[in-house]
Design a protein around this motif. Structure first.
Motif, PDB file in Angstrom:
ATOM      1  N   UNK A   1      61.438 -13.596  77.264  1.00 24.04           N
ATOM      2  CA  UNK A   1      61.666 -12.532  78.250  1.00 24.04           C
ATOM      3  C   UNK A   1      61.118 -12.816  79.643  1.00 24.04           C
ATOM      4  N   UNK A   2      59.910 -13.393  79.795  1.00 26.45           N
ATOM      5  CA  UNK A   2      59.449 -13.662  81.168  1.00 26.45           C
ATOM      6  C   UNK A   2      60.341 -14.647  81.916  1.00 26.45           C
ATOM      7  N   UNK A   3      60.905 -15.603  81.177  1.00 24.67           N
ATOM      8  CA  UNK A   3      61.796 -16.575  81.807  1.00 24.67           C
ATOM      9  C   UNK A   3      63.115 -15.902  82.188  1.00 24.67           C
ATOM     10  N   UNK A   4      63.668 -15.137  81.259  1.00 26.36           N
ATOM     11  CA  UNK A   4      64.926 -14.442  81.542  1.00 26.36           C
ATOM     12  C   UNK A   4      64.767 -13.486  82.715  1.00 26.36           C
ATOM     13  N   UNK A   5      63.635 -12.769  82.774  1.00 24.11           N
ATOM     14  CA  UNK A   5      63.405 -11.832  83.879  1.00 24.11           C
ATOM     15  C   UNK A   5      63.327 -12.575  85.218  1.00 24.11           C
ATOM     16  N   UNK A   6      62.635 -13.708  85.235  1.00 24.88           N
ATOM     17  CA  UNK A   6      62.512 -14.475  86.473  1.00 24.88           C
ATOM     18  C   UNK A   6      63.872 -14.961  86.956  1.00 24.88           C
ATOM     19  N   UNK A   7      64.699 -15.407  86.018  1.00 28.83           N
ATOM     20  CA  UNK A   7      66.026 -15.897  86.399  1.00 28.83           C
ATOM     21  C   UNK A   7      66.925 -14.764  86.890  1.00 28.83           C
ATOM     22  N   UNK A   8      66.866 -13.620  86.213  1.00 28.47           N
ATOM     23  CA  UNK A   8      67.670 -12.476  86.661  1.00 28.47           C
ATOM     24  C   UNK A   8      67.285 -12.066  88.086  1.00 28.47           C
ATOM     25  N   UNK A   9      66.004 -12.081  88.363  1.00 29.63           N
ATOM     26  CA  UNK A   9      65.540 -11.664  89.691  1.00 29.63           C
ATOM     27  C   UNK A   9      66.089 -12.596  90.770  1.00 29.63           C
ATOM     28  N   UNK A  10      65.996 -13.904  90.542  1.00 27.49           N
ATOM     29  CA  UNK A  10      66.456 -14.815  91.596  1.00 27.49           C
ATOM     30  C   UNK A  10      67.977 -14.782  91.732  1.00 27.49           C
ATOM     31  N   UNK A  11      68.678 -14.563  90.632  1.00 26.91           N
ATOM     32  CA  UNK A  11      70.139 -14.447  90.716  1.00 26.91           C
ATOM     33  C   UNK A  11      70.513 -13.192  91.504  1.00 26.91           C
ATOM     34  N   UNK A  12      69.832 -12.092  91.186  1.00 30.27           N
ATOM     35  CA  UNK A  12      70.118 -10.846  91.904  1.00 30.27           C
ATOM     36  C   UNK A  12      69.838 -10.978  93.402  1.00 30.27           C
ATOM     37  N   UNK A  13      68.825 -11.765  93.750  1.00 29.87           N
ATOM     38  CA  UNK A  13      68.477 -11.968  95.157  1.00 29.87           C
ATOM     39  C   UNK A  13      69.342 -13.024  95.829  1.00 29.87           C
ATOM     40  N   UNK A  14      70.115 -13.761  95.019  1.00 29.39           N
ATOM     41  CA  UNK A  14      70.830 -14.901  95.578  1.00 29.39           C
ATOM     42  C   UNK A  14      69.887 -16.008  96.006  1.00 29.39           C
TER      43      UNK A  14
END
Length: 434
Positions: free
Chosen positions: A53-66
């Protein structure tokens, strides 16, 4: 697929039990697409787990931010340093003695270019990870083998002789250490690493330690970072979160220099640091910084699978022997009693995906994909490497299929009692409790 239900303690939160076979078959990575759908793939070092989950959350955040530009900063090294201090007691880790590299093998090649010249010798302890041969050879260096002993641990006499030979082949030899060792799952203890440092110092050999499996040490063993050993001040280590958190598709690794190797590391071309993926750096940073609780659940699941595999081998493949792995999620199975010859191709080990001998039989007759032992170098023929980072159900079905395939061989294979052995205590490496 029928199979024993894992214990409640092992199953609670176990990442290896989350995904079904149907869900895994939706994956597009090499593990699940190399072979037809009827094959159970237990070969390449990918795990059948969801992202932590911490990895998935980090990736979602950067994708959402572009936020998909170039990597920057030292957060990755800082996270590794914190993890190393907490897990391995490595309190002398120096962030300023690190650099980001595309992945562990590319980092190894770049380090070898710093401390060896074309034509120099690089010693490896065979059988060992097949890319060691390919990458070293492609970099214009010569591979010299120091075969492991019968207990699959490093053999001091063989290493001494290999270092002597390496010195005759060129002025700047190196030793490519696999710590923990792939494919055997051996976790080198401090006494063994002390011996390596002593021999390397006496022969003028630079040590480069591949420590990609370091977070995956199972109960009963303890990981020792090579750079914490006396005499390793001029050595290097390469590591990443790739194996432990299943991040092979998110490229980023770290090269770490001992205090007397830091000046060498500073000579690495700046362009090497352009290779890692920004998403990879962020994912690996999140894994080391916040992925510890998930890793602990994974290690519990791997420990349970290790025990399950021993029981399955005793029941279904009694002629196959193995040394109980102390780390990684890889089991090195001795299938020589099956009498299936493996022809070593000319020119040394083949590529990692080559299949021959018992691995070919298990693929053809059992529809189970394993790594063929002959590609791991001297001592590998007649063996297979099995990846047990999967669900207990898939592991049970795979070994059951393998047992049926052996039972159908003509002539039949004697059903000698299987045994799993451990080389630790006989080699001055006491078991670790807890």
């Amino acid at each position: 697929m029928a199979g024993p239900t894992p214990s409640a303690a092992a199953a609670a939160g176990n990442p290896l039990t989350v995904l079904t076979l149907d869900e895994l078959r939706e994956r597009s990575s090499v593990k699940w697409r190399m072979h037809p759908p009827d094959v159970l793939p237990l070969w390449v070092a990918e795990q059948d787990v969801p992202l932590a989950p911490p990895v998935a959350d980090a990736l979602r955040r950067v994708i959402d931010l572009g936020d998909t530009g170039y990597p920057h900063g030292t957060a990755y090294a800082e996270a590794l340093g914190e993890f190393a201090a907490e897990r391995w007691g490595w309190h002398g880790f120096r962030v300023d003695h690190t650099t980001v590299v595309p992945d562990v093998m590319m980092g190894i090649v770049e380090v070898l270019r710093l401390v060896t010249d074309p034509g120099d010798a690089v010693v490896v302890c065979s059988p060992v990870y097949p890319p060691f041969y390919a990458f070293v050879s492609h970099a214009g260096r010569q591979v010299v083998e120091a075969p492991l002993g019968p207990d699959l641990r490093m053999d001091r006499a063989a290493l001494d002789e290999a270092f002597r030979r390496a010195r005759t082949l060129g002025p700047r030899p190196a030793f490519l250490l696999c710590n923990p060792h792939n494919p055997t799952g051996v976790v080198h203890c401090r006494d063994e690493l002390d011996a390596v440092a002593d021999l390397a110092g006496r022969h003028g050999v630079r040590v480069v330690s591949d420590e990609i499996h370091a977070p995956l040490v199972l109960p009963g063993a303890r990981f020792t970072p090579y750079l914490t050993v006396a005499g390793a001040e001029d050595a290097f280590a390469l590591t990443s979160a790739s194996k432990a958190w299943n991040l092979a598709g998110l490229k980023a690794a770290l090269a770490v220099a001992g205090p007397r190797a830091a000046a060498d590391l500073r000579r690495m071309p700046e362009e090497v640091g352009h290779g890692p993926s920004h998403l990879g750096v962020l994912a690996h940073t999140a894994a080391f910084r916040a992925g510890g609780p998930w890793l602990d659940l994974l290690l519990d699941g791997l420990d349970a699978n290790r025990a399950l595999l021993e029981n399955l081998l005793a029941k279904h493949l009694p002629a196959v022997t193995h040394h109980r792995p102390e780390g990684t999620y890889l089991a090195w199975l001795d299938c020589t009693a099956l009498g299936l010859a493996t022809e070593q191709p000319p020119g040394g080990p083949g590529v990692a995906s080559d299949v021959a001998g018992p691995a070919k039989m298990f693929l053809d007759r059992a529809r189970v994909a394993l790594s063929s032992g002959h590609v791991f170098g001297t001592g590998g023929a007649g063996f297979v490497r099995l990846n047990f980072a999967t669900s207990p159900e898939i592991l049970t079905e795979a070994v059951t299929r393998m047992g049926r395939a052996v039972d159908e061989l003509d002539p039949p294979v004697p059903r000698a009692p299987a045994k799993a052995t451990s080389g630790g205590p006989t080699h001055g490496c006491p078991a670790v409790s807890g």
